[in-house]
Write a protein that holds these residues in place. Structure first.
Motif, short mmCIF file in Angstrom:
data_model
loop_
_atom_site.label_atom_id
_atom_site.label_comp_id
_atom_site.label_asym_id
_atom_site.label_seq_id
_atom_site.Cartn_x
_atom_site.Cartn_y
_atom_site.Cartn_z
N ALA B 145 39.07 44.66 34.64
CA ALA B 145 37.94 43.79 34.95
C ALA B 145 38.20 42.99 36.22
O ALA B 145 37.30 42.80 37.06
CB ALA B 145 37.67 42.84 33.77
N ALA B 146 39.43 42.55 36.41
CA ALA B 146 39.77 41.77 37.61
C ALA B 146 39.66 42.63 38.86
O ALA B 146 39.18 42.17 39.90
CB ALA B 146 41.18 41.19 37.47
N ALA B 149 36.05 43.19 39.75
CA ALA B 149 35.45 42.01 40.36
C ALA B 149 35.95 41.82 41.79
O ALA B 149 35.22 41.30 42.65
CB ALA B 149 35.76 40.77 39.51
N ASP B 150 37.17 42.22 42.06
CA ASP B 150 37.75 42.04 43.40
C ASP B 150 38.79 43.13 43.65
O ASP B 150 39.96 43.00 43.26
CB ASP B 150 38.41 40.65 43.48
CG ASP B 150 39.10 40.44 44.83
OD1 ASP B 150 38.96 41.30 45.73
OD2 ASP B 150 39.79 39.41 44.98
#
Lengths: 218, 218
Positions: B145-146, B149-150
């Motif tokens: 997920a991290a 996001a980036d």
């Protein structure tokens, strides 16, 4: 006595306070365990810490069942509880043990009293998450042995215990002022200001007796 | 195959390594939990940490039953394990998760292989104290997920994972050089140097696959 039943909001507040207290006690005690003079003692304090996490889960589960948002409710108590621990970071093993012995025993006495204001199943849950007395017994035995080996330790730990109690009282006042529902639960449970004052007196006597039992003075 | 049975000394060494690894992982993970962005995640890492203490107790109990002195045996591994953790202190939540995901998975793979060299009940005990896969699943989901996001996160965490593996390998070599009975257990279990080399290859492939599964590169 339906008139005397605490509101769900008040119970949620109490469970949130207890849950956050368990979480922060967990990581503080886990860190304190590194101060132990040997691996056996280190493991024992680590084990005390690990127990807090089991309790945390039970409290959060019940808080959710009652419709509370754990993040929000616990967040309200973070400031006071983190401040207590930041102001009372043990510098050595004996300070860590004295903190566990003095601080958690007062907290347990307080929760035991408050549990009586609750109905089942919350009363039983709160009584259930109190600390196992064998940990206090272990801490007491270590403190006694340290004082026997070096009587000067008694003075240093007595001062440390006074600091712990002073910091705990100051944070408790902060919580009582900020969290009306929780303060209400205690006021209602004790009946009136005289009741609150009697409760504080009981907590103080028990603390004084515990201090004397390990050779510390108030 | 009685000829192939590991010596009690070797089993005691392995249990001591595992036990100390659990104890130090406990307090490191407990500290890392404070890096969590919210209380739910903090509690989850704290819970992973608390599990290590239960395992610690089972390992020490068995070590004692076999006639070992936990303090002495564990002490032999303290240097290497503390050095690994000191060199790989996570600076943020994602580094803490990646450390749990990468480091503990490699350790688990290693112990799973070594368990096959043991007889019951030690084999079952070692297999039993491996980490619950739901924790690795949680860490993997957070890392994915991290990165979603980036995407820049992937590069940073890939470098971090290489550092974790490098440090783990260097401490493993130190242990292999210093602890003859344990090195012997592995040499005997794998059969010969080719067997050790094949074991390392399996550990490496599994690690590479795990890295790819969350979007990190070796």
């Amino acid at each position: 006595m339906p008139d005397n039943q605490p509101s769900t909001d008040a119970v949620i507040e109490l469970l949130g306070l207890l849950a956050y207290a368990e979480l922060v006690a967990f990581d503080r005690m886990a860190a304190d365990a590194r101060l132990a003079p040997d691996l056996h003692r280190r493991a024992l304090l680590s084990e005390m810490a690990a127990r807090e996490i089991e309790n945390y889960h039970r409290l959060v589960q019940r808080l959710r069942d009652l419709g509370g948002d754990p993040e929000v409710v616990m967040g309200s108590y973070a400031g006071a509880l983190e401040a207590y621990h930041e102001q009372t970071e043990p510098r050595d093993w004996l300070e860590a043990l004295a903190k566990a012995y003095v601080g958690e025993s007062i907290a347990d006495d307080f929760y035991r009293e408050v549990a009586e204001f609750l109905q089942a199943p919350d009363r039983d849950l709160v009584l259930d998450v109190l600390h196992d007395s064998r940990y206090a017994d272990f801490a007491a035995a270590e403190i006694r042995a340290a004082i026997a080996a070096d009587p000067k330790v008694a003075n240093r730990l007595s001062m440390w215990a006074r600091r712990l109690v002073g910091e705990a009282m100051s944070q408790a006042q902060r919580v009582a002022a900020e969290r009306a529902a929780l303060a209400g639960l205690i006021a209602m449970g004790t009946g009136d200001f005289a009741g609150v004052s009697a409760l504080l007196k009981r907590l103080t006597s028990a603390h004084t007796a515990r201090m004397a039992a390990v050779g510390l003075n108030n």
